[in-house]
Design a protein around this motif. Structure first.
Motif, PDB file in Angstrom:
ATOM      1  N   ILE A 178      41.495  29.500  33.323  1.00  0.00           N
ATOM      2  CA  ILE A 178      40.863  30.807  33.963  1.00  0.00           C
ATOM      3  C   ILE A 178      41.673  31.030  35.057  1.00  0.00           C
ATOM      4  O   ILE A 178      41.667  32.055  35.368  1.00  0.00           O
ATOM      5  CB  ILE A 178      39.423  30.450  34.288  1.00  0.00           C
ATOM      6  CG1 ILE A 178      38.537  30.149  33.108  1.00  0.00           C
ATOM      7  CG2 ILE A 178      38.710  31.442  35.151  1.00  0.00           C
ATOM      8  CD1 ILE A 178      37.126  29.631  33.193  1.00  0.00           C
ATOM      9  N   LYS A 179      41.867  30.289  36.127  1.00  0.00           N
ATOM     10  CA  LYS A 179      42.875  30.595  37.185  1.00  0.00           C
ATOM     11  C   LYS A 179      44.359  31.140  36.860  1.00  0.00           C
ATOM     12  O   LYS A 179      44.625  32.461  37.212  1.00  0.00           O
ATOM     13  CB  LYS A 179      43.287  29.273  37.965  1.00  0.00           C
ATOM     14  CG  LYS A 179      42.293  28.701  38.831  1.00  0.00           C
ATOM     15  CD  LYS A 179      42.902  27.503  39.512  1.00  0.00           C
ATOM     16  CE  LYS A 179      41.785  27.081  40.296  1.00  0.00           C
ATOM     17  NZ  LYS A 179      42.021  25.808  41.089  1.00  0.00           N
ATOM     18  N   PHE A 180      44.856  30.864  35.686  1.00  0.00           N
ATOM     19  CA  PHE A 180      46.026  31.453  35.410  1.00  0.00           C
ATOM     20  C   PHE A 180      45.819  32.934  34.510  1.00  0.00           C
ATOM     21  O   PHE A 180      46.572  33.663  35.008  1.00  0.00           O
ATOM     22  CB  PHE A 180      46.739  30.529  34.256  1.00  0.00           C
ATOM     23  CG  PHE A 180      47.862  31.203  33.620  1.00  0.00           C
ATOM     24  CD1 PHE A 180      48.971  31.248  33.983  1.00  0.00           C
ATOM     25  CD2 PHE A 180      47.627  31.849  32.087  1.00  0.00           C
ATOM     26  CE1 PHE A 180      50.161  31.840  33.450  1.00  0.00           C
ATOM     27  CE2 PHE A 180      48.923  32.516  31.550  1.00  0.00           C
ATOM     28  CZ  PHE A 180      49.963  32.447  32.224  1.00  0.00           C
ATOM     29  N   THR A 181      44.535  33.099  34.144  1.00  0.00           N
ATOM     30  CA  THR A 181      44.451  34.417  33.352  1.00  0.00           C
ATOM     31  C   THR A 181      44.076  35.101  34.609  1.00  0.00           C
ATOM     32  O   THR A 181      44.278  36.363  34.590  1.00  0.00           O
ATOM     33  CB  THR A 181      43.109  34.108  32.607  1.00  0.00           C
ATOM     34  OG1 THR A 181      43.408  33.281  31.624  1.00  0.00           O
ATOM     35  CG2 THR A 181      42.584  35.429  31.939  1.00  0.00           C
ATOM     36  N   ARG A 182      43.338  34.863  35.442  1.00  0.00           N
ATOM     37  CA  ARG A 182      43.038  35.845  36.636  1.00  0.00           C
ATOM     38  C   ARG A 182      44.344  36.038  37.244  1.00  0.00           C
ATOM     39  O   ARG A 182      44.354  37.383  37.697  1.00  0.00           O
ATOM     40  CB  ARG A 182      42.117  35.160  37.883  1.00  0.00           C
ATOM     41  CG  ARG A 182      40.804  34.822  37.404  1.00  0.00           C
ATOM     42  CD  ARG A 182      40.073  34.041  38.397  1.00  0.00           C
ATOM     43  NE  ARG A 182      38.499  33.800  38.183  1.00  0.00           N
ATOM     44  CZ  ARG A 182      37.962  33.031  38.729  1.00  0.00           C
ATOM     45  NH1 ARG A 182      38.196  32.427  39.907  1.00  0.00           N
ATOM     46  NH2 ARG A 182      36.622  33.034  38.491  1.00  0.00           N
ATOM     47  N   TYR A 183      45.347  35.283  37.705  1.00  0.00           N
ATOM     48  CA  TYR A 183      46.646  35.575  38.558  1.00  0.00           C
ATOM     49  C   TYR A 183      47.480  36.527  37.463  1.00  0.00           C
ATOM     50  O   TYR A 183      48.083  37.376  38.080  1.00  0.00           O
ATOM     51  CB  TYR A 183      47.216  34.360  38.846  1.00  0.00           C
ATOM     52  CG  TYR A 183      46.390  33.893  40.435  1.00  0.00           C
ATOM     53  CD1 TYR A 183      46.620  34.630  41.510  1.00  0.00           C
ATOM     54  CD2 TYR A 183      45.517  32.920  40.157  1.00  0.00           C
ATOM     55  CE1 TYR A 183      45.808  34.052  42.618  1.00  0.00           C
ATOM     56  CE2 TYR A 183      45.048  32.202  41.074  1.00  0.00           C
ATOM     57  CZ  TYR A 183      45.429  33.034  42.691  1.00  0.00           C
ATOM     58  OH  TYR A 183      44.567  32.642  43.644  1.00  0.00           O
ATOM     59  N   SER A 184      47.419  35.977  36.042  1.00  0.00           N
ATOM     60  CA  SER A 184      48.209  37.053  35.420  1.00  0.00           C
ATOM     61  C   SER A 184      47.737  38.482  35.177  1.00  0.00           C
ATOM     62  O   SER A 184      48.438  39.385  35.215  1.00  0.00           O
ATOM     63  CB  SER A 184      48.059  36.554  34.113  1.00  0.00           C
ATOM     64  OG  SER A 184      48.697  35.158  33.959  1.00  0.00           O
ATOM     65  N   ALA A 185      46.366  38.643  35.233  1.00  0.00           N
ATOM     66  CA  ALA A 185      45.513  40.004  35.224  1.00  0.00           C
ATOM     67  C   ALA A 185      46.228  40.675  36.567  1.00  0.00           C
ATOM     68  O   ALA A 185      46.162  41.756  36.545  1.00  0.00           O
ATOM     69  CB  ALA A 185      44.308  39.982  34.960  1.00  0.00           C
ATOM     70  N   LEU A 186      46.051  39.766  37.659  1.00  0.00           N
ATOM     71  CA  LEU A 186      46.276  40.524  38.794  1.00  0.00           C
ATOM     72  C   LEU A 186      47.667  41.115  38.868  1.00  0.00           C
ATOM     73  O   LEU A 186      48.055  42.276  39.229  1.00  0.00           O
ATOM     74  CB  LEU A 186      46.115  39.450  40.163  1.00  0.00           C
ATOM     75  CG  LEU A 186      46.460  40.005  41.328  1.00  0.00           C
ATOM     76  CD1 LEU A 186      45.574  41.227  41.859  1.00  0.00           C
ATOM     77  CD2 LEU A 186      46.398  38.851  42.427  1.00  0.00           C
ATOM     78  N   LEU A 187      48.652  40.059  38.214  1.00  0.00           N
ATOM     79  CA  LEU A 187      50.057  40.322  38.448  1.00  0.00           C
ATOM     80  C   LEU A 187      50.383  41.691  37.529  1.00  0.00           C
ATOM     81  O   LEU A 187      51.080  42.762  37.699  1.00  0.00           O
ATOM     82  CB  LEU A 187      50.944  39.330  38.178  1.00  0.00           C
ATOM     83  CG  LEU A 187      52.681  39.647  37.808  1.00  0.00           C
ATOM     84  CD1 LEU A 187      52.865  39.767  39.543  1.00  0.00           C
ATOM     85  CD2 LEU A 187      53.136  38.368  37.550  1.00  0.00           C
ATOM     86  N   VAL A 188      49.667  41.813  36.356  1.00  0.00           N
ATOM     87  CA  VAL A 188      50.024  42.789  35.354  1.00  0.00           C
ATOM     88  C   VAL A 188      49.277  44.367  35.940  1.00  0.00           C
ATOM     89  O   VAL A 188      49.849  45.150  35.649  1.00  0.00           O
ATOM     90  CB  VAL A 188      49.255  42.414  34.090  1.00  0.00           C
ATOM     91  CG1 VAL A 188      49.332  43.787  33.157  1.00  0.00           C
ATOM     92  CG2 VAL A 188      49.951  41.332  33.318  1.00  0.00           C
ATOM     93  N   GLY A 189      48.130  44.182  36.641  1.00  0.00           N
ATOM     94  CA  GLY A 189      47.576  45.093  37.153  1.00  0.00           C
ATOM     95  C   GLY A 189      48.640  45.877  38.472  1.00  0.00           C
ATOM     96  O   GLY A 189      48.488  46.958  38.511  1.00  0.00           O
ATOM     97  N   MET A 190      48.975  44.920  39.219  1.00  0.00           N
ATOM     98  CA  MET A 190      50.035  45.299  40.231  1.00  0.00           C
ATOM     99  C   MET A 190      51.365  46.020  39.602  1.00  0.00           C
ATOM    100  O   MET A 190      51.658  47.231  40.060  1.00  0.00           O
ATOM    101  CB  MET A 190      50.479  44.044  41.032  1.00  0.00           C
ATOM    102  CG  MET A 190      49.459  43.768  41.937  1.00  0.00           C
ATOM    103  SD  MET A 190      49.769  41.936  42.839  1.00  0.00           S
ATOM    104  CE  MET A 190      51.175  42.605  43.708  1.00  0.00           C
ATOM    105  N   ILE A 191      51.828  45.363  38.653  1.00  0.00           N
ATOM    106  CA  ILE A 191      53.064  45.983  37.856  1.00  0.00           C
ATOM    107  C   ILE A 191      52.463  47.475  37.250  1.00  0.00           C
ATOM    108  O   ILE A 191      53.309  48.398  37.309  1.00  0.00           O
ATOM    109  CB  ILE A 191      53.630  44.953  36.845  1.00  0.00           C
ATOM    110  CG1 ILE A 191      54.245  43.778  37.600  1.00  0.00           C
ATOM    111  CG2 ILE A 191      54.352  45.668  35.975  1.00  0.00           C
ATOM    112  CD1 ILE A 191      54.464  42.814  36.748  1.00  0.00           C
ATOM    113  N   TYR A 192      51.318  47.596  36.579  1.00  0.00           N
ATOM    114  CA  TYR A 192      51.088  48.763  35.898  1.00  0.00           C
ATOM    115  C   TYR A 192      50.761  49.843  37.048  1.00  0.00           C
ATOM    116  O   TYR A 192      51.127  50.968  36.883  1.00  0.00           O
ATOM    117  CB  TYR A 192      49.714  48.502  35.305  1.00  0.00           C
ATOM    118  CG  TYR A 192      48.981  49.846  34.748  1.00  0.00           C
ATOM    119  CD1 TYR A 192      49.658  50.592  33.456  1.00  0.00           C
ATOM    120  CD2 TYR A 192      48.084  50.315  35.434  1.00  0.00           C
ATOM    121  CE1 TYR A 192      49.155  51.773  33.177  1.00  0.00           C
ATOM    122  CE2 TYR A 192      47.457  51.534  35.319  1.00  0.00           C
ATOM    123  CZ  TYR A 192      48.121  52.154  34.041  1.00  0.00           C
ATOM    124  OH  TYR A 192      47.490  53.518  33.726  1.00  0.00           O
TER     125      TYR A 192
END
Length: 122
Positions: free
Chosen positions: A62-76
């Motif tokens: 869950i931690k990995f998924t949260r930070y991955s979504a945060l990073l993908v959102g920042m890149i987008y």
């Protein structure tokens, strides 16, 4: 005065309300405040302490998924900003040109109105 309340799933009853006492008088004009769960509440010289529940261990997935979504959102967001920035600049440039034309037409119309008014009055 520090009071500790038991953690239960049942909401506190009106009898469980707490009054803050400051040097023998009731603070806040005698109002009562219900205990707040999971917080320590300090207001001026009044304090109400509530026992904190221990934090829950979060799964590494869950931690990995949260930070991955945060990073993908920042890149987008960065890509979208870079795409929209020139479009907005072009819109501002066109709007500035239209504003100049509109102001020039208003100035000419005002001059014509003033000129026609002067001829009628004379």
């Amino acid at each position: 005065m520090v009071t500790t309340f038991r953690e239960t799933s049942i909401p506190p009853q009106p009898a469980a309300l707490t009054r803050c006492r400051v040097s023998g008088s009731t603070a806040f004009s005698g109002r009562t405040f219900p205990p707040r769960r999971g917080l320590s509440f300090i207001s001026g010289r009044c304090s109400v302490a509530v026992r904190m529940i221990p934090p829950v261990q979060v799964s590494p997935l869950i931690k990995f998924t949260r930070y991955s979504a945060l990073l993908v959102g920042m890149i987008y967001g960065k890509k979208r900003y870079d795409y929209l920035k020139p479009v907005a600049a072009e819109e501002r440039r066109i709007e500035a040109e239209e504003k100049k034309k509109r102001e020039e037409l208003e100035r000419i119309a005002k001059e014509l109105a003033e000129a026609s008014e002067e001829s009628i009055l004379k």
